[in-house]
Design a protein around this motif. Sequence first.
Motif, PDB file in Angstrom:
ATOM      1  N   ARG B  90      82.820  45.312 -42.799  1.00 54.19           N
ATOM      2  CA  ARG B  90      82.397  46.625 -43.313  1.00 54.19           C
ATOM      3  C   ARG B  90      81.889  47.509 -42.189  1.00 54.19           C
ATOM      4  O   ARG B  90      82.113  48.709 -42.171  1.00 54.19           O
ATOM      5  CB  ARG B  90      81.325  46.453 -44.386  1.00 54.19           C
ATOM      6  N   ARG B  93      84.767  48.950 -40.179  1.00 57.05           N
ATOM      7  CA  ARG B  93      85.579  49.945 -40.872  1.00 57.05           C
ATOM      8  C   ARG B  93      85.299  51.375 -40.424  1.00 57.05           C
ATOM      9  O   ARG B  93      86.116  52.257 -40.628  1.00 57.05           O
ATOM     10  CB  ARG B  93      85.398  49.822 -42.387  1.00 57.05           C
ATOM     11  N   ARG B 119      79.877  60.668 -48.051  1.00 55.32           N
ATOM     12  CA  ARG B 119      79.633  59.260 -48.356  1.00 55.32           C
ATOM     13  C   ARG B 119      79.774  58.320 -47.146  1.00 55.32           C
ATOM     14  O   ARG B 119      78.900  57.491 -46.911  1.00 55.32           O
ATOM     15  CB  ARG B 119      80.532  58.810 -49.520  1.00 55.32           C
ATOM     16  N   PRO B 120      80.862  58.447 -46.373  1.00 58.96           N
ATOM     17  CA  PRO B 120      80.950  57.552 -45.207  1.00 58.96           C
ATOM     18  C   PRO B 120      79.777  57.744 -44.251  1.00 58.96           C
ATOM     19  O   PRO B 120      79.312  56.783 -43.644  1.00 58.96           O
ATOM     20  CB  PRO B 120      82.274  57.940 -44.542  1.00 58.96           C
ATOM     21  N   GLU B 122      76.684  58.674 -45.046  1.00 60.56           N
ATOM     22  CA  GLU B 122      75.549  58.022 -45.681  1.00 60.56           C
ATOM     23  C   GLU B 122      75.629  56.513 -45.492  1.00 60.56           C
ATOM     24  O   GLU B 122      74.674  55.849 -45.111  1.00 60.56           O
ATOM     25  CB  GLU B 122      75.649  58.287 -47.178  1.00 60.56           C
ATOM     26  N   LEU B 123      76.821  56.008 -45.777  1.00 61.76           N
ATOM     27  CA  LEU B 123      77.042  54.573 -45.795  1.00 61.76           C
ATOM     28  C   LEU B 123      76.765  53.950 -44.433  1.00 61.76           C
ATOM     29  O   LEU B 123      76.171  52.889 -44.340  1.00 61.76           O
ATOM     30  CB  LEU B 123      78.494  54.315 -46.200  1.00 61.76           C
ATOM     31  N   HIS B 124      77.204  54.632 -43.387  1.00 61.74           N
ATOM     32  CA  HIS B 124      77.024  54.056 -42.064  1.00 61.74           C
ATOM     33  C   HIS B 124      75.861  54.707 -41.323  1.00 61.74           C
ATOM     34  O   HIS B 124      75.835  54.755 -40.107  1.00 61.74           O
ATOM     35  CB  HIS B 124      78.329  54.138 -41.273  1.00 61.74           C
ATOM     36  N   ARG B 169      87.332  62.987 -44.802  1.00 61.75           N
ATOM     37  CA  ARG B 169      86.621  61.745 -45.080  1.00 61.75           C
ATOM     38  C   ARG B 169      86.991  60.666 -44.062  1.00 61.75           C
ATOM     39  O   ARG B 169      86.142  59.909 -43.605  1.00 61.75           O
ATOM     40  CB  ARG B 169      86.970  61.274 -46.495  1.00 61.75           C
TER      41      ARG B 169
END
Lengths: 279, 323
Positions: B90, B93, B119-120, B122-124, B169
């Motif tokens: 993850r 990615r 979102r990406p 935030e996620l990372h 994205r």
Amino acid sequence: MVKKKTIRFIKKNPLATIGALVCVLFLLVAVFAPLIATHDPLEQNFSNRNRPPSAVHYFGTDNFGRDVFSRVVFGARISLPAGFLVVIFSCVFGGIYGAVAGYFGKTLDEVLMRIVDIVMSFPSLVLAMALAAVFGKTMSNAILVIVLVWWPKYARMMRGLVLTVRETEYVAAAVALGEKKSRILFSTVIPNCVAPLLVMASADLGAAILMFSGLGFLGMGTAPPAPEWGAMVSDGAKVLNYWWISVFPGAAIFIVSIAFNFIGDALRDLLDPKLRNLE
Amino acid sequence: MAEKLLEINNLRQYFPVKGLKGADGKPAVVKAVDDVTFDIYKGEVLGLVGESGCGKTTIGRSILRLIEPTDGEVLFNGIDVLKLKSEAMRKLRQEMQIVFQDPYGCLDPRKTVGQLISRPLELHRYGTKEEIRKRTKELMELVGLRPEYYGRYPHEFSGGQRQRIGIARAIALNPQFVVCDEPVSALDVSIQAQVINLMKDLQEKFDLTYLFISHDLRVVRYICDRVIVMYLGRIMEIADSDELYARPVHPYTKALLSAIPEVTKERRVRERVRLQGDVPSPINIPGGCRFHTRCPQCQEICKTTEPPIKDLGDGHLCACHFA
């Protein structure tokens, strides 16, 4: 501006509007029952038994001389919350259960869905009665029992929806971004499956109330003096000469059920994001 | 030669077919990708072309582990991607992203553009809420979307705009490598050019490496530095773009290239290689050279022996007995 939109909505969805109005009406009745009722719903008056509808007793009196109108009014306080609770619990539990089965698949799916099959293989009313007999007659037990026989259909529906959504590219995109599986399930998959489930839930509200009343009718729901609609229909069915004892609570069940069905239909349109935000 | 970013070694992706038995009595498998080896160099645009169903998309997705390959090695900067545990995968990615083919299917319809692009980040853990919001708007501008569209839903956009959202994205986290899975084949021709140019600009600006999957040979010629030609799950020819278009060696490549419609001044009748029949089923791949059933130059040896991949020099590889 807001008014215009409202009017257009009413014109487009006349049935939903009627349904919503009826539901609001019944909710108000439930909330303000003590103010609306003309008599104490439990007060017996044997000198005044089985009287037909009149100016004093709008819906007449029953076998024990209780005022049927007041009992129907107070009945809303039992049937409506019961229906809501049944549907909410079934929907949440069944929904998550089915989503987990569908999303993680394989052996877990097999095991979970066979359990669903087992529960569904029993006729629901019979199973509910059996469980009610074991647990004892209280309102919360009646609700629990109905949830126990109802959640599988939500689980099945949710699983089917999840199976299609999990193959979509936007789920693949979430995986490609590095999202955790659990997060994909709860923030991407389930939100995209929830609309049909809610439609089913709102349409089921009527059926839930009906089933709850059915248990009441069979003497498996709430304990006797409580003014539960199903039980009242059952009381009246024993003395068919006095039609008003059954007809008014029966009509209440019927009207509420059908009103929720109308709302369920309209909800489906509203929850579709493609239709939302359109001018 | 430039530095290798990715090495794909003996990649296989077999899909079992339920309820179907092969000739040998074992359960049948679709050999979507069958022993594929190639390298991707830093900063290049590598084209991957072939007919529908030849395994192009499958390769792209296997590399990113959107589907788990049956066998093989994918080395990203020397790390074997296929062996990584889910947590490490993850993390990685961020460096490997994908732009999908279908601009209508690849965006969650319940999230706004802002949510989708941020979102990406935030996620990372890109930064604080404010920084993420600012970066999201930058990204939107970068791909040619007005930042005012932040709160809109995907269905309010056209196909081309949606594809821009998908691109924003994908590049949000400054990945090193992007799989472009037929990014323009679902778009109108007029929009295709815009999106292709956008992708090319971004590639140059951020020094991205693309694996550009397509069946449109003109698009590939325009954007790609090198091209891989695939047939039935295996590589037929690899060459620099100019070389391949000027001097195709493999009969399959020749057939593909001659199928490009061309507008010329003279009414010259071009020599057109017509292939007979359909692509054989990937469940039942012909023995010998897998192209022999349709090859205009087929000889005895092609029916019995699978041709090895020959190096013709200058990075031009070809799997044909007569290369």
